[in-house]
Design a protein around this motif. Structure first.
Motif, PDB file in Angstrom:
ATOM      1  N   GLY A  88      82.058 132.247 -52.705  1.00  0.00           N
ATOM      2  CA  GLY A  88      81.699 133.473 -52.837  1.00  0.00           C
ATOM      3  C   GLY A  88      82.719 134.379 -53.733  1.00  0.00           C
ATOM      4  O   GLY A  88      82.579 135.667 -53.847  1.00  0.00           O
ATOM      5  N   GLY A  89      83.551 133.814 -54.424  1.00  0.00           N
ATOM      6  CA  GLY A  89      84.582 134.564 -55.310  1.00  0.00           C
ATOM      7  C   GLY A  89      84.205 134.768 -56.534  1.00  0.00           C
ATOM      8  O   GLY A  89      82.788 134.825 -56.758  1.00  0.00           O
ATOM      9  N   PRO A  90      85.014 135.040 -57.438  1.00  0.00           N
ATOM     10  CA  PRO A  90      84.704 135.559 -58.671  1.00  0.00           C
ATOM     11  C   PRO A  90      83.907 134.106 -59.489  1.00  0.00           C
ATOM     12  O   PRO A  90      84.143 133.138 -59.007  1.00  0.00           O
ATOM     13  N   LEU A  91      83.104 134.651 -60.560  1.00  0.00           N
ATOM     14  CA  LEU A  91      82.527 133.649 -61.313  1.00  0.00           C
ATOM     15  C   LEU A  91      83.357 132.819 -62.209  1.00  0.00           C
ATOM     16  O   LEU A  91      84.019 133.702 -63.163  1.00  0.00           O
ATOM     17  N   SER A  92      83.614 131.683 -62.355  1.00  0.00           N
ATOM     18  CA  SER A  92      84.316 130.982 -63.247  1.00  0.00           C
ATOM     19  C   SER A  92      83.662 130.301 -64.313  1.00  0.00           C
ATOM     20  O   SER A  92      82.537 129.753 -63.993  1.00  0.00           O
ATOM     21  N   ARG A  93      83.768 130.431 -65.518  1.00  0.00           N
ATOM     22  CA  ARG A  93      83.349 129.603 -66.671  1.00  0.00           C
ATOM     23  C   ARG A  93      84.197 128.989 -67.518  1.00  0.00           C
ATOM     24  O   ARG A  93      85.164 129.603 -67.941  1.00  0.00           O
ATOM     25  N   TYR A  94      83.837 127.616 -67.738  1.00  0.00           N
ATOM     26  CA  TYR A  94      84.852 126.900 -68.460  1.00  0.00           C
ATOM     27  C   TYR A  94      83.999 126.372 -69.750  1.00  0.00           C
ATOM     28  O   TYR A  94      82.610 125.924 -69.439  1.00  0.00           O
ATOM     29  N   GLU A  95      84.335 126.513 -71.054  1.00  0.00           N
ATOM     30  CA  GLU A  95      83.573 125.911 -72.208  1.00  0.00           C
ATOM     31  C   GLU A  95      84.594 125.115 -72.996  1.00  0.00           C
ATOM     32  O   GLU A  95      85.412 125.655 -73.482  1.00  0.00           O
ATOM     33  N   ALA A  96      84.243 123.985 -73.165  1.00  0.00           N
ATOM     34  CA  ALA A  96      84.888 122.963 -73.966  1.00  0.00           C
ATOM     35  C   ALA A  96      84.170 122.449 -75.048  1.00  0.00           C
ATOM     36  O   ALA A  96      83.115 122.329 -75.179  1.00  0.00           O
ATOM     37  N   VAL A  97      85.225 121.916 -76.298  1.00  0.00           N
ATOM     38  CA  VAL A  97      84.615 121.162 -77.174  1.00  0.00           C
ATOM     39  C   VAL A  97      85.553 120.107 -77.220  1.00  0.00           C
ATOM     40  O   VAL A  97      86.568 120.153 -77.286  1.00  0.00           O
ATOM     41  N   TYR A  98      84.792 118.728 -77.296  1.00  0.00           N
ATOM     42  CA  TYR A  98      85.709 117.520 -77.552  1.00  0.00           C
ATOM     43  C   TYR A  98      85.908 117.479 -79.078  1.00  0.00           C
ATOM     44  O   TYR A  98      85.006 117.435 -79.899  1.00  0.00           O
ATOM     45  N   THR A  99      87.243 117.351 -79.175  1.00  0.00           N
ATOM     46  CA  THR A  99      87.683 117.163 -80.752  1.00  0.00           C
ATOM     47  C   THR A  99      88.037 115.804 -81.175  1.00  0.00           C
ATOM     48  O   THR A  99      88.034 115.600 -82.363  1.00  0.00           O
ATOM     49  N   ASP A 100      88.329 114.786 -80.018  1.00  0.00           N
ATOM     50  CA  ASP A 100      88.560 113.462 -80.365  1.00  0.00           C
ATOM     51  C   ASP A 100      88.528 112.800 -79.220  1.00  0.00           C
ATOM     52  O   ASP A 100      88.431 113.109 -77.965  1.00  0.00           O
ATOM     53  N   ILE A 101      87.635 111.614 -79.410  1.00  0.00           N
ATOM     54  CA  ILE A 101      87.460 110.664 -78.162  1.00  0.00           C
ATOM     55  C   ILE A 101      87.575 109.141 -78.788  1.00  0.00           C
ATOM     56  O   ILE A 101      87.009 108.944 -79.928  1.00  0.00           O
ATOM     57  N   VAL A 102      88.411 108.545 -78.131  1.00  0.00           N
ATOM     58  CA  VAL A 102      88.659 106.921 -78.489  1.00  0.00           C
ATOM     59  C   VAL A 102      88.293 106.351 -77.089  1.00  0.00           C
ATOM     60  O   VAL A 102      89.362 106.476 -76.130  1.00  0.00           O
ATOM     61  N   GLU A 103      87.414 105.629 -77.065  1.00  0.00           N
ATOM     62  CA  GLU A 103      86.926 105.051 -75.737  1.00  0.00           C
ATOM     63  C   GLU A 103      88.060 104.249 -74.926  1.00  0.00           C
ATOM     64  O   GLU A 103      88.720 103.377 -75.839  1.00  0.00           O
ATOM     65  N   ASN A 104      88.213 104.615 -73.745  1.00  0.00           N
ATOM     66  CA  ASN A 104      88.932 104.049 -73.059  1.00  0.00           C
ATOM     67  C   ASN A 104      90.503 104.185 -73.201  1.00  0.00           C
ATOM     68  O   ASN A 104      91.394 103.623 -72.891  1.00  0.00           O
ATOM     69  N   VAL A 105      90.899 105.135 -74.301  1.00  0.00           N
ATOM     70  CA  VAL A 105      92.142 105.592 -74.898  1.00  0.00           C
ATOM     71  C   VAL A 105      92.467 107.163 -74.565  1.00  0.00           C
ATOM     72  O   VAL A 105      93.570 107.278 -74.101  1.00  0.00           O
ATOM     73  N   ARG A 106      91.631 107.917 -75.149  1.00  0.00           N
ATOM     74  CA  ARG A 106      92.015 109.445 -75.291  1.00  0.00           C
ATOM     75  C   ARG A 106      90.720 110.160 -75.354  1.00  0.00           C
ATOM     76  O   ARG A 106      89.810 109.822 -75.856  1.00  0.00           O
ATOM     77  N   ILE A 107      90.958 111.257 -74.671  1.00  0.00           N
ATOM     78  CA  ILE A 107      90.029 112.297 -74.873  1.00  0.00           C
ATOM     79  C   ILE A 107      90.809 113.796 -75.159  1.00  0.00           C
ATOM     80  O   ILE A 107      91.662 113.906 -74.385  1.00  0.00           O
TER      81      ILE A 107
END
Length: 153
Positions: A68-87
């Motif tokens: 019931g606290g404040p409304l939190s909003r997270y907006e992300a853009v993926y800039t690099d993805i290497v499977e099983n290595v990094r995000i």
């Protein structure tokens, strides 16, 4: 009420070892249903908008009200993805509609004997009345890595 206009910078590195293979930890980030379950999808959350588009250039949106606290909003853009290595993402946070921060976050996945080492490195810029919020971001991120551990077990 006058808002003091200022910026603060905060950065941290968190490292956590998980007793499961890299592919299992990776899936917890790369699969929308899995990610939502460990990121806080429970009875204590009143869910708002949820968007999950796991690809370079894709967006994540996670909006919720906790206990019931404040409304939190997270907006992300993926800039690099290497499977099983990094995000790598850039993301913005809002609290009750007020833009509080912009961050760059990197997650690195390293195979260990009997498990995975996840390293989370982040740098954030905090705006105006949220200038002192850096330690809270680190604490919250540490809590998410703990929730991930519970999810993986």
């Amino acid at each position: 009420m006058t808002i003091e206009r200022r910026l603060a910078h905060a950065g941290f590195t968190l490292t956590r070892d998980y007793p499961v293979p890299v592919a299992r930890v990776w899936t917890a980030f790369a699969d929308g249903d899995e990610k939502r379950s460990w990121m806080g999808d429970g009875a204590s959350f009143e869910r708002g908008e949820w968007v999950f588009d796991f690809r370079v250039g894709g967006r994540d949106v996670d909006e919720a009200r906790f206990h019931g606290g404040p409304l939190s909003r997270y907006e992300a853009v993926y800039t690099d993805i290497v499977e099983n290595v990094r995000i790598v993402t850039t993301y913005d946070m809002w609290l009750d509609g007020v833009h509080m921060s912009t961050s760059v976050a990197a997650f690195e996945f390293e195979e260990l004997p009997g498990g995975t080492r996840l390293t989370h490195v982040e740098h954030g810029v905090f705006f105006d009345q949220f200038w002192a919020d850096g330690p809270h971001r680190e604490e919250g991120s540490r809590g998410l890595l703990e929730a991930l551990d519970d999810h993986l077990r």
